[in-house]
Design an enzyme around this catalytic site. Structure first.
Site, PDB file in Angstrom:
ATOM      1  N   GLY A 125      -3.110  -0.447  -3.834  1.00  0.00           N
ATOM      2  CA  GLY A 125      -1.909   0.081  -3.201  1.00  0.00           C
ATOM      3  C   GLY A 125      -1.381   1.364  -3.808  1.00  0.00           C
ATOM      4  O   GLY A 125      -0.273   1.794  -3.490  1.00  0.00           O
ATOM      5  N   TYR A 174      -8.355   4.594   6.218  1.00  0.00           N
ATOM      6  CA  TYR A 174      -7.678   3.984   7.363  1.00  0.00           C
ATOM      7  C   TYR A 174      -7.611   4.893   8.583  1.00  0.00           C
ATOM      8  O   TYR A 174      -6.745   4.721   9.432  1.00  0.00           O
ATOM      9  CB  TYR A 174      -6.270   3.498   6.965  1.00  0.00           C
ATOM     10  CG  TYR A 174      -6.303   2.516   5.836  1.00  0.00           C
ATOM     11  CD1 TYR A 174      -6.784   1.224   6.025  1.00  0.00           C
ATOM     12  CD2 TYR A 174      -5.905   2.885   4.556  1.00  0.00           C
ATOM     13  CE1 TYR A 174      -6.847   0.325   4.980  1.00  0.00           C
ATOM     14  CE2 TYR A 174      -5.969   1.992   3.499  1.00  0.00           C
ATOM     15  CZ  TYR A 174      -6.445   0.710   3.719  1.00  0.00           C
ATOM     16  OH  TYR A 174      -6.518  -0.174   2.670  1.00  0.00           O
ATOM     17  N   ARG A 232      -2.759   6.101  12.316  1.00  0.00           N
ATOM     18  CA  ARG A 232      -1.677   5.844  11.364  1.00  0.00           C
ATOM     19  C   ARG A 232      -0.333   6.451  11.785  1.00  0.00           C
ATOM     20  O   ARG A 232       0.704   5.799  11.637  1.00  0.00           O
ATOM     21  CB  ARG A 232      -2.070   6.332   9.971  1.00  0.00           C
ATOM     22  CG  ARG A 232      -3.228   5.559   9.359  1.00  0.00           C
ATOM     23  CD  ARG A 232      -3.493   5.971   7.919  1.00  0.00           C
ATOM     24  NE  ARG A 232      -2.400   5.550   7.052  1.00  0.00           N
ATOM     25  CZ  ARG A 232      -1.531   6.373   6.488  1.00  0.00           C
ATOM     26  NH1 ARG A 232      -1.604   7.687   6.696  1.00  0.00           N
ATOM     27  NH2 ARG A 232      -0.585   5.909   5.726  1.00  0.00           N
ATOM     28  N   GLU A 284      -7.973  -3.234  -7.157  1.00  0.00           N
ATOM     29  CA  GLU A 284      -8.653  -2.968  -5.892  1.00  0.00           C
ATOM     30  C   GLU A 284      -8.191  -1.661  -5.252  1.00  0.00           C
ATOM     31  O   GLU A 284      -7.591  -1.663  -4.175  1.00  0.00           O
ATOM     32  CB  GLU A 284      -8.427  -4.132  -4.922  1.00  0.00           C
ATOM     33  CG  GLU A 284      -8.981  -5.449  -5.415  1.00  0.00           C
ATOM     34  CD  GLU A 284      -8.505  -6.632  -4.580  1.00  0.00           C
ATOM     35  OE1 GLU A 284      -7.789  -6.410  -3.586  1.00  0.00           O
ATOM     36  OE2 GLU A 284      -8.845  -7.775  -4.935  1.00  0.00           O
ATOM     37  N   PRO A 285      -8.440  -0.520  -5.878  1.00  0.00           N
ATOM     38  CA  PRO A 285      -8.098   0.738  -5.215  1.00  0.00           C
ATOM     39  C   PRO A 285      -8.999   0.982  -4.014  1.00  0.00           C
ATOM     40  O   PRO A 285     -10.205   0.769  -4.073  1.00  0.00           O
ATOM     41  CB  PRO A 285      -8.328   1.784  -6.304  1.00  0.00           C
ATOM     42  CG  PRO A 285      -9.369   1.163  -7.196  1.00  0.00           C
ATOM     43  CD  PRO A 285      -9.090  -0.312  -7.172  1.00  0.00           C
ATOM     44  N   ARG A 292      -7.569   3.248  -0.747  1.00  0.00           N
ATOM     45  CA  ARG A 292      -7.021   4.522  -0.312  1.00  0.00           C
ATOM     46  C   ARG A 292      -7.044   5.582  -1.426  1.00  0.00           C
ATOM     47  O   ARG A 292      -7.329   6.753  -1.187  1.00  0.00           O
ATOM     48  CB  ARG A 292      -5.573   4.309   0.137  1.00  0.00           C
ATOM     49  CG  ARG A 292      -4.856   5.553   0.608  1.00  0.00           C
ATOM     50  CD  ARG A 292      -3.345   5.354   0.572  1.00  0.00           C
ATOM     51  NE  ARG A 292      -2.911   4.089   1.109  1.00  0.00           N
ATOM     52  CZ  ARG A 292      -2.520   3.892   2.350  1.00  0.00           C
ATOM     53  NH1 ARG A 292      -2.509   4.904   3.191  1.00  0.00           N
ATOM     54  NH2 ARG A 292      -2.121   2.690   2.745  1.00  0.00           N
ATOM     55  N   CYS A 322      -3.390  10.106  26.575  1.00  0.00           N
ATOM     56  CA  CYS A 322      -2.326   9.991  27.564  1.00  0.00           C
ATOM     57  C   CYS A 322      -1.169   9.161  27.016  1.00  0.00           C
ATOM     58  O   CYS A 322      -0.832   8.091  27.539  1.00  0.00           O
ATOM     59  CB  CYS A 322      -2.887   9.372  28.839  1.00  0.00           C
ATOM     60  SG  CYS A 322      -1.785   9.560  30.250  1.00  0.00           S
ATOM     61  N   GLU A 323      -0.589   9.612  25.914  1.00  0.00           N
ATOM     62  CA  GLU A 323       0.537   8.956  25.256  1.00  0.00           C
ATOM     63  C   GLU A 323       1.420  10.040  24.627  1.00  0.00           C
ATOM     64  O   GLU A 323       0.908  10.920  23.922  1.00  0.00           O
ATOM     65  CB  GLU A 323       0.063   8.018  24.132  1.00  0.00           C
ATOM     66  CG  GLU A 323      -0.790   6.857  24.576  1.00  0.00           C
ATOM     67  CD  GLU A 323       0.020   5.751  25.225  1.00  0.00           C
ATOM     68  OE1 GLU A 323       1.261   5.744  25.066  1.00  0.00           O
ATOM     69  OE2 GLU A 323      -0.602   4.897  25.880  1.00  0.00           O
ATOM     70  N   SER A 375       0.826  -1.193   0.000  1.00  0.00           N
ATOM     71  CA  SER A 375       0.000   0.000   0.000  1.00  0.00           C
ATOM     72  C   SER A 375       0.863   1.246   0.000  1.00  0.00           C
ATOM     73  O   SER A 375       2.018   1.222   0.407  1.00  0.00           O
ATOM     74  CB  SER A 375      -0.906   0.021   1.240  1.00  0.00           C
ATOM     75  OG  SER A 375      -1.803  -1.081   1.228  1.00  0.00           O
TER      76      SER A 375
END
Length: 491
Positions: free
Chosen positions: A297, A444, A383, A339-340, A342, A414-415, A259
């Protein structure tokens, strides 16, 4: 529209001559106009109005935020449909010139709702699903079953049974064990299962290792490589198992190299290898597998460093490589499917956030970095924390008045890794209550969203330019705390 991206991925450190921050990555330029929208990142439906506000298909971002709240995912239905048509038409035309038909499957894993399935269906695309849940969405939305594919490396018996019972157009099998399972379930239902064999062609895509899917050491597919001790490759064993089983209808071969790929060479090399494999299998078994699926991809632009290719350029390049490989093998070009996901959904949306805390810190070098906190974060866009994905952002509810300041847009979780946009120049006058828009969040982001820190997932808004009066509507309502507590059986 084709936009020149020359040299954007081959930058040297520009801080001396641009006055940029020494903390900025080499590819990030200091914008001359903080209100400008890069047309490679922002499709034409995203514009500034006379008051300097970002608009989505004609509706100002501040009006959308007031009506639907923030954070919220805002999709331009116009962009989504246009990109779906672009891939459909580009591949249909390019492969018609070499005598082959094309079917475009929208990869639902990138973003799938019942409304999206309807858009896809109306634009003439099929749907590829990767779970029983995605299959349920496609069926609920009214997609004809024969236009649905079922994917996945570990499908359950229940998922396969549902697919067979519905009459899906194909099941992409991913292992020898799964071939046996599909055959057994088909036999029990008294149907013949249409299957494609997923193979790994050994082409390593130029992308993050977590989204490269065609090299040998990963979970997907069956290798084309024969074992060192001789005998058939796993892929050929899979084809053999499908050919000899009367409960299976072998439709062809499937591959997917990864991808967010910009380099065209990998797609062509995969096509050559898989066509050679198909030619060998056809000759061995005296058959003609009708279809080759080359996956998706195709990369999109998240930042100025990205250089996506137009759909027509991708299609024409791939058609040429497929035609040349087929001629060399003295075989007819099979029907092609792609298969597009994104590439259709990604640029179609932005995420709107409201700015909260703004503070500046001094790092070890003495340089200063501004942290801009927003009311979302890793729960609505995982992501960046998953694989270091980069994004950009713009001030959305007014024109910029201060000069560019290197900023890091961070979430409320909290990260310390809760980063939305790692590096971006934003106006110096940015303050709490301002509205930010992060583009290219249509793929995504909603699909990977979570309730970390018990934060409800945002709503999904669809906007379309319906004549003189644009329309905005919810297609997925935002969660509430009551929604989250409803599943807590001790509450």
């Amino acid at each position: 529209m084709t936009v020149d991206r020359t040299d954007r991925t081959d930058r040297t450190d520009r801080t001396d001559r641009t006055g940029g921050s020494p903390l900025a990555p080499a590819w990030l330029s200091v914008p001359e106009d903080l209100d400008a929208l890069d047309p490679v990142i922002w499709p034409e439906a995203f514009r500034r109005d006379a008051e300097g506000r970002l608009t989505v298909s004609g509706i100002p971002a501040d009006q959308l935020a007031e009506r639907f709240g923030t954070p919220s995912y805002v999709y331009s239905e116009d962009v989504f449909r246009a990109r779906a048509r672009e891939f459909r038409d580009a591949f249909t035309d390019a492969f018609a010139r070499i005598g082959a038909d094309v079917t475009v499957y929208y990869a639902g894993k990138s973003f799938l709702t019942t409304e999206v399935v309807r858009w896809v269906r109306e634009e003439g695309l099929n749907v590829d699903t990767a779970s029983g849940g995605e299959l349920a969405v496609a069926l609920r939305a009214g997609m004809e079953p024969h236009r649905i594919g079922l994917h996945g490396n570990n499908k359950s018996a229940a998922e396969i049974t549902r697919a067979l019972d519905a009459g899906v157009g194909r099941i992409v099998v991913d292992s020898l064990a799964e071939i046996e399972l599909v055959a057994r379930l088909a036999r029990a239902l008294g149907v013949v299962a249409p299957v494609m064999v997923r193979v790994t062609p050994g082409v390593h895509a130029s992308t993050h290792e977590f989204i490269a899917t065609a090299h040998e050491d990963q979970k997907f597919g069956l290798s084309l490589a024969a074992p060192e001790d001789g005998g058939d490759s796993p892929a050929m064993q899979a084809v053999t198992a499908c050919v000899v089983d009367p409960d299976l209808d072998l439709r062809g071969v499937h591959c997917h190299i990864g991808s967010q790929i910009f380099d065209a060479d990998g797609f062509g090399m995969a096509a050559e290898r898989v066509l050679a494999f198909m030619a060998g299998a056809n000759e061995r078994f005296g058959l003609t597998m009708p279809e080759l699926d080359l996956g998706g991809g195709y990369g999109i632009a998240y930042t100025e460093a990205d250089t996506p290719r137009p759909a027509r350029e991708i299609a024409e390049s791939l058609a040429g490589k497929v035609a040349a490989a087929a001629r060399a093998l003295d075989m007819a070009v099979p029907e092609l499917s792609i298969e597009p996901g994104r590439a259709i959904s990604g640029p179609s949306a932005c995420t709107l956030y409201t700015v909260g805390t703004v503070k500046t810190v001094t790092v070890d070098s003495g340089a200063r970095r501004r942290y801009v906190s927003v009311d979302g974060g890793m729960s609505d866009n995982a992501r960046p924390v998953l694989y270091g994905a980069d994004y950009t952002a713009v001030l959305a509810d007014r024109p910029a008045e201060g000069g560019p300041v290197l900023s890091r847009v961070v979430g409320k979780h909290c990260e310390s890794g809760d980063i939305v946009v790692r590096d971006v120049y934003l106006p110096g006058d940015l303050t709490a209550g301002d509205l930010l828009a992060v583009p290219a969040t249509g793929a995504y982001c909603w699909s990977l969203a979570s309730n970390y820190n018990w934060v409800p997932r945002p709503p999904v808004v669809a906007v379309r330019a319906a004549g003189a009066q644009p329309e905005a509507r919810l297609i997925v309502r935002g969660e509430t705390e009551d929604d989250l507590l409803a599943r807590d059986l001790g509450a």
